[in-house]
Design an enzyme around this catalytic site. Structure first.
Site, PDB file in Angstrom:
ATOM      1  N   GLN A 235       0.838  -1.210   0.000  1.00 34.41           N
ATOM      2  CA  GLN A 235       0.000   0.000   0.000  1.00 34.41           C
ATOM      3  C   GLN A 235       0.870   1.256   0.000  1.00 34.41           C
ATOM      4  O   GLN A 235       0.402   2.330  -0.330  1.00 34.41           O
ATOM      5  CB  GLN A 235      -0.905   0.007   1.236  1.00 34.41           C
ATOM      6  CG  GLN A 235      -2.002  -1.043   1.183  1.00 34.41           C
ATOM      7  CD  GLN A 235      -2.942  -0.996   2.371  1.00 34.41           C
ATOM      8  OE1 GLN A 235      -3.077  -1.985   3.062  1.00 34.41           O
ATOM      9  NE2 GLN A 235      -3.593   0.129   2.619  1.00 34.41           N
ATOM     10  N   ARG A 382      -9.410  -0.089   7.305  1.00 31.55           N
ATOM     11  CA  ARG A 382     -10.418   0.818   6.755  1.00 31.55           C
ATOM     12  C   ARG A 382     -10.819   1.863   7.788  1.00 31.55           C
ATOM     13  O   ARG A 382     -11.999   2.132   8.033  1.00 31.55           O
ATOM     14  CB  ARG A 382     -11.635   0.047   6.280  1.00 31.55           C
ATOM     15  CG  ARG A 382     -12.325   0.801   5.155  1.00 31.55           C
ATOM     16  CD  ARG A 382     -13.300  -0.023   4.412  1.00 31.55           C
ATOM     17  NE  ARG A 382     -13.786   0.748   3.277  1.00 31.55           N
ATOM     18  CZ  ARG A 382     -14.216   0.210   2.154  1.00 31.55           C
ATOM     19  NH1 ARG A 382     -14.190  -1.081   1.993  1.00 31.55           N
ATOM     20  NH2 ARG A 382     -14.667   0.969   1.184  1.00 31.55           N
ATOM     21  N   CYS A 383      -9.808   2.434   8.406  1.00 28.65           N
ATOM     22  CA  CYS A 383     -10.055   3.515   9.363  1.00 28.65           C
ATOM     23  C   CYS A 383      -8.746   4.234   9.534  1.00 28.65           C
ATOM     24  O   CYS A 383      -7.695   3.683   9.267  1.00 28.65           O
ATOM     25  CB  CYS A 383     -10.562   2.971  10.681  1.00 28.65           C
ATOM     26  SG  CYS A 383      -9.400   2.968  12.032  1.00 28.65           S
ATOM     27  N   GLU A 758     -12.976   5.248   4.335  1.00 29.33           N
ATOM     28  CA  GLU A 758     -13.078   4.598   5.646  1.00 29.33           C
ATOM     29  C   GLU A 758     -14.454   4.792   6.277  1.00 29.33           C
ATOM     30  O   GLU A 758     -14.854   4.005   7.136  1.00 29.33           O
ATOM     31  CB  GLU A 758     -12.055   5.215   6.620  1.00 29.33           C
ATOM     32  CG  GLU A 758     -10.753   5.625   5.984  1.00 29.33           C
ATOM     33  CD  GLU A 758      -9.858   4.450   5.750  1.00 29.33           C
ATOM     34  OE1 GLU A 758      -9.843   3.566   6.607  1.00 29.33           O
ATOM     35  OE2 GLU A 758      -9.186   4.394   4.721  1.00 29.33           O
TER      36      GLU A 758
HETATM   37  O1  CDP Z   1      -7.077   6.757   0.397  1.00 22.89           O
HETATM   38  P1  CDP Z   1      -8.244   6.069  -0.246  1.00 22.89           P
HETATM   39  O2  CDP Z   1      -8.204   6.063  -1.733  1.00 22.89           O
HETATM   40  O3  CDP Z   1      -8.502   4.710   0.326  1.00 22.89           O
HETATM   41  O4  CDP Z   1      -9.572   6.876   0.207  1.00 22.89           O
HETATM   42  P2  CDP Z   1     -10.266   8.195  -0.347  1.00 22.89           P
HETATM   43  O5  CDP Z   1      -9.300   9.295  -0.481  1.00 22.89           O
HETATM   44  O6  CDP Z   1     -11.430   8.422   0.550  1.00 22.89           O
HETATM   45  O7  CDP Z   1     -10.773   7.817  -1.795  1.00 22.89           O
HETATM   46  C1  CDP Z   1     -11.517   6.655  -2.110  1.00 22.89           C
HETATM   47  C2  CDP Z   1     -12.116   6.829  -3.503  1.00 22.89           C
HETATM   48  O8  CDP Z   1     -13.237   7.726  -3.414  1.00 22.89           O
HETATM   49  C3  CDP Z   1     -11.148   7.446  -4.498  1.00 22.89           C
HETATM   50  O9  CDP Z   1     -11.340   6.921  -5.775  1.00 22.89           O
HETATM   51  C4  CDP Z   1     -11.518   8.898  -4.470  1.00 22.89           C
HETATM   52  O10 CDP Z   1     -11.171   9.588  -5.611  1.00 22.89           O
HETATM   53  C5  CDP Z   1     -13.040   8.847  -4.267  1.00 22.89           C
HETATM   54  N1  CDP Z   1     -13.502  10.069  -3.592  1.00 22.89           N
HETATM   55  C6  CDP Z   1     -14.345  10.952  -4.250  1.00 22.89           C
HETATM   56  O11 CDP Z   1     -14.763  10.674  -5.371  1.00 22.89           O
HETATM   57  N2  CDP Z   1     -14.708  12.121  -3.628  1.00 22.89           N
HETATM   58  C7  CDP Z   1     -14.292  12.414  -2.372  1.00 22.89           C
HETATM   59  N3  CDP Z   1     -14.640  13.544  -1.774  1.00 22.89           N
HETATM   60  C8  CDP Z   1     -13.472  11.510  -1.694  1.00 22.89           C
HETATM   61  C9  CDP Z   1     -13.073  10.337  -2.332  1.00 22.89           C
END
Ligand code: CDP
Length: 804
Positions: A235, A382-383, A758
């Site tokens: 990761q 996932r947190c 998360e």
């Molecule tokens: O770090 P991780 O990718 O696990 O988590 P994240 O930043 O929450 O993003 C998860 C997915 O959701 C990604 O594909 C982001 O681009 C999308 N996302 C989104 O579309 N809009 C947001 N405000 C936050 C995340």
């Protein structure tokens, strides 16, 4: 195209806010993904571990001769081989060390004892079976509450004389750290003055992230070049490169780390494992590439677990339900080695978000981390670093308080929420929440499910139950969470001394197509789709013309990787900032071509146009071409930028979840009738991907709350470490999810986005738990511990005398 309206041109870009289909799915749905185990190299060897059957035992004798005699086995590594190289222990992310292969003692069941290297994985497995180890069993410690007892067996003899831990004095040889935060005196005073108090031990059982693809790697050392290439399920590939260099002394520029497609991570693939070190050593020793792939039992029983937090929680309040203080004492079971993946200064992660969404004037938290004869870990499954433990703790405790006060749980929450005008809000435990509107979110959720009608139905059902007309209880779970994601500001977050920023590099080619490389690494979250959407909106180029690459340390800028929903808050911000650097340069080129001053131009979706004269413009595609042949005098050609983004603060997404369950007291079966999840992650980049994230996270939350547990019996056996026993919800059990949203942008994030990945796990678990507990509340039950599987629920009913 020039006849199109701004709206039509914007739609064509498939930028932020668009439900763009996931580009990565084109390869995934055709079985064309490229995972570590797909990698085949000439001369590839396979490694497998001999593991300890004991939870705690001294190694009396270790004989590898029979294993070496197996046809196809080339070598067997033991701690004795690694010790002269200084590789029998590896550093953990928490500042501890972990045995790569057990030397004198084993400390948890299935601990790695020897590594067998063979021509194929069958020979390696046969060899691993034939490594002969003589053990002398030692007393077992699996109950964290007994870890610091005077007569507790000393587990870590390698550090038994160490008086100082990474975070202060150790109180016992099995003690890792004490971490305290908040104002103890003021909190104690609030409890002395309180009109009402509640106190409950709220335990979050040990669970496992259990990604569908287990942890694995291929190490290939090139003796001629002195270079190591390491493919793996990482990761955080850059951090793995740095750690591999520090451990192996191979210069960092001669290590190439590649994370190809990853089949889920959920925190399990952040740290370093014995398999990585052994595969590297085996490749150096044999001069051939070596593959190590865990099986399911190995993954569930030896790689990083999550939770195992036992939280004595107290709330002080007034009679009319205003909270006045929070006190939490936690025993954290970290297993045999402290391999918890937390930023250096935060041994209990961000557990100090435990005041949740409520305006507690004072709070005090103490966490004691202890060793036990269990697998190491404590990862942010996932947190964002112990946030889900914190959310479960406060959300259960608020329900318990509501019960004591005879108040509705939703009403109690509404009464104590941080109010919109209080943002940016300074919590009693030290965080500055960036933005929120909690009242709107919960009220909207209550309206959507018809909360009052549900409560009336529940009342009627309760009365019918008491009259003996039904054996079913109805429960309504309310949970409201505040997440903290986006680690993190480098002033207070680092991993092994590396500050927690992240990065994006964007390069525009002359024809206007784009390659963007990032320091994060998707494990299924759809980064290739969504980062392109940010760039599309920022630069006015179609998302389909933008390739997003992650996971190759030779090409991507240095980053800390993807976990804890940090990709959007940190790399998403870096992407917008790098795009803005490009746009600023493009504006100068446009001014030069249009023969006007920079300030006389304005941006319109995909072009700079002359203010007051919109017919005169240059599109970003025109400017890309010009950047390579017609730049203003003195300007460097080319159109690219890199940004290393150090966020000024974390982001604080939040959500209101409501769940309705029907519990059969005779079978213990819980049916989830409805689950409604409202999330607020600020600006939404791709609503469809967000919905997918919520569905996935809620399904995991359902698994955790309703059945998952990595349990150890009193002899140190890990029970149920396979999908036959460990509850992995399938489409058959999984409830239907109803999703909704509000949008409260983050004021400090360049595009106003907060993380979301998360959230459903953080909010989902307490919501299910509150629903099951709510069903039993009117019978006088205060707190039933997770997981709420049929057996435990039946037992809870039995304790209440419901089986006659
Ligand atoms: O770090 P991780 O990718 O696990 O988590 P994240 O930043 O929450 O993003 C998860 C997915 O959701 C990604 O594909 C982001 O681009 C999308 N996302 C989104 O579309 N809009 C947001 N405000 C936050 C995340």
């Amino acid at each position: 195209m020039n006849d199109m309206t701004s709206e039509q041109r914007a739609e064509r870009l498939q930028g932020m806010g668009c439900k763009r289909k996931r580009v990565e799915d084109i390869r995934f749905v055709q079985g064309k993904g490229n995972y570590v185990d797909d990698l085949k190299l000439p001369g590839l060897l396979y490694g497998d571990f001999t593991r300890s059957p004991h939870g705690h035992a001294r190694i009396k004798k270790l004989d590898t001769s029979k294993a070496k005699a197996v046809p196809g086995v080339l070598a067997v590594l033991t701690a004795a081989d690694l010790k002269p190289l200084g590789l029998h222990y590896m550093p953990t992310l928490a500042g501890d060390v972990q045995a790569v292969l057990a030397e004198e003692k084993v400390l948890f069941q299935n601990q790695e004892v020897a590594f067998v290297i063979a021509e194929d994985r069958y020979a390696a497995a046969d060899g691993a079976e034939l490594v002969e180890v003589e053990y002398e069993a030692l007393p077992i410690l699996v109950d964290p509450f007994k870890a610091m007892a005077p007569d507790a067996p000393v587990l870590r003899e390698d550090i038994k004389d160490k008086t100082e831990g990474a975070h202060g004095r150790r109180k016992h040889p099995n003690h890792i750290f004490t971490w305290q935060i908040g104002d103890k005196e003021a909190t104690d005073a609030a409890f002395r003055k309180a009109e009402v108090t509640v106190k409950e031990l709220i335990s979050y059982q040990r669970v496992h992230p259990c990604p569908l693809e287990t942890c694995q790697c291929v190490a290939s050392f090139d003796k001629i070049k002195g270079e190591l290439t390491l493919w793996g399920t990482f990761q955080a590939p850059h951090v793995i490169r740095t750690v591999a260099s520090l451990i192996s002394k191979i210069p960092e520029h001669k290590i190439h780390v590649i994370s190809p497609d990853i089949g889920g991570g959920f925190g399990n693939k952040v740290g370093a494992y014995s398999g990585y070190i052994c595969a590297i050593v085996a490749s150096i020793v044999t001069g051939r590439p070596v593959k190590w792939v865990e099986d399911r039992i190995e993954n569930l029983s030896t790689t990083a677990f999550a939770r195992d937090y036992h939280m004595m929680t107290e709330i002080a309040a007034t009679k009319d339900g205003k909270v006045t203080g929070l006190r939490v004492y936690t025993i954290a079971d970290h297993g045999a080695f402290d391999a918890c993946a937390d930023p250096t200064k935060w041994p209990a992660g961000f557990f100090n978000i435990v005041t949740g969404s409520y305006d507690f004037p004072v709070a005090h938290v103490t966490v004691d981390g202890v060793y036990s004869n269990k697998a190491p870990g404590g990862v942010a499954y996932r947190c964002s670093f112990r946030v889900t433990e914190a959310a479960y703790c406060i959300e259960r405790a608020m329900d318990i308080l509501a019960q004591k006060l005879g108040m509705d749980p939703a009403e109690l929450r509404l009464k104590n929420f941080v109010r919109p005008e209080q943002f940016p809000y300074h919590s009693a435990l030290g965080w500055e929440y960036d933005s929120g509107d909690y009242h709107t979110a919960l009220r909207r959720a209550m309206d959507a499910v018809g909360y009052q009608e549900l409560r009336e139905e529940q009342k009627a059902k309760g009365a019918a139950f008491k009259r003996g007309e039904t054996r079913e209880l109805m429960g309504i779970g309310v949970a409201f969470f505040t997440e903290i994601v986006g680690a993190g500001p480098s002033r207070n977050c680092d991993i092994l001394g590396i500050a927690m920023f992240d990065s994006a590099e964007i390069r525009i080619h002359p024809t206007g197509t784009v390659i963007a490389r990032l320091g994060t690494k998707s494990q299924g979250q759809g980064h290739e789709t969504t980062y392109a959407q940010i760039i599309a909106t920022e630069l006015g180029l179609p998302a389909d013309d933008i390739t997003v690459e992650e996971g190759n340390t030779d090409t991507a800028p240095y980053g800390l990787g993807t976990y804890g929903s940090r990709s959007t808050p940190v790399s998403g911000a870096a992407t917008a900032m790098a795009a803005r650097k490009i746009k600023a340069k493009a504006q100068m080129i446009a001014a030069h071509l249009l023969e006007v001053h920079d300030d006389d131009l304005e941006w319109d979706v995909d072009r700079f146009r002359v203010k007051g004269n919109p017919e005169r413009f240059k599109t970003m595609k025109d400017l890309a071409w010009a950047a390579y042949n017609r730049v203003p005098p003195g300007m460097e050609p080319g159109l690219e930028a890199v940004n290393y983004y150090d966020p000024p603060n974390m982001t604080f997404p939040f959500g209101a979840y409501i769940c309705v369950v029907d519990v059969d007291v005779d079978t213990g079966t819980t049916k989830v009738r409805r689950f409604y999840a409202l999330d607020d992650c600020g600006t939404r980049i791709n609503p469809m991907i967000i919905e997918g994230q919520i569905h996935g996270g809620l399904t995991e939350a359902f698994g955790i709350a309703m059945g998952q547990e990595i349990r150890y019996d009193e002899t140190g056996n890990v029970t149920g470490p396979s999908f036959m026993d460990y509850f992995m919800p399938t489409a058959v059990e999984t409830p239907k999810w109803e999703t909704d949203w509000t949008t409260t942008p983050s004021p400090h994030h360049p595009i106003g986005a907060k993380g979301v990945g998360e959230s459903p796990n953080v909010g989902g678990v307490p919501c299910f738990a509150n629903a099951v507990n709510d069903a039993f509340k009117f019978l006088g039950s205060t707190h039933i511990s997770m997981p709420h599987d049929n057996w435990r629920t039946w037992m809870a009913a039995d304790k209440l005398g419901l089986h006659g």
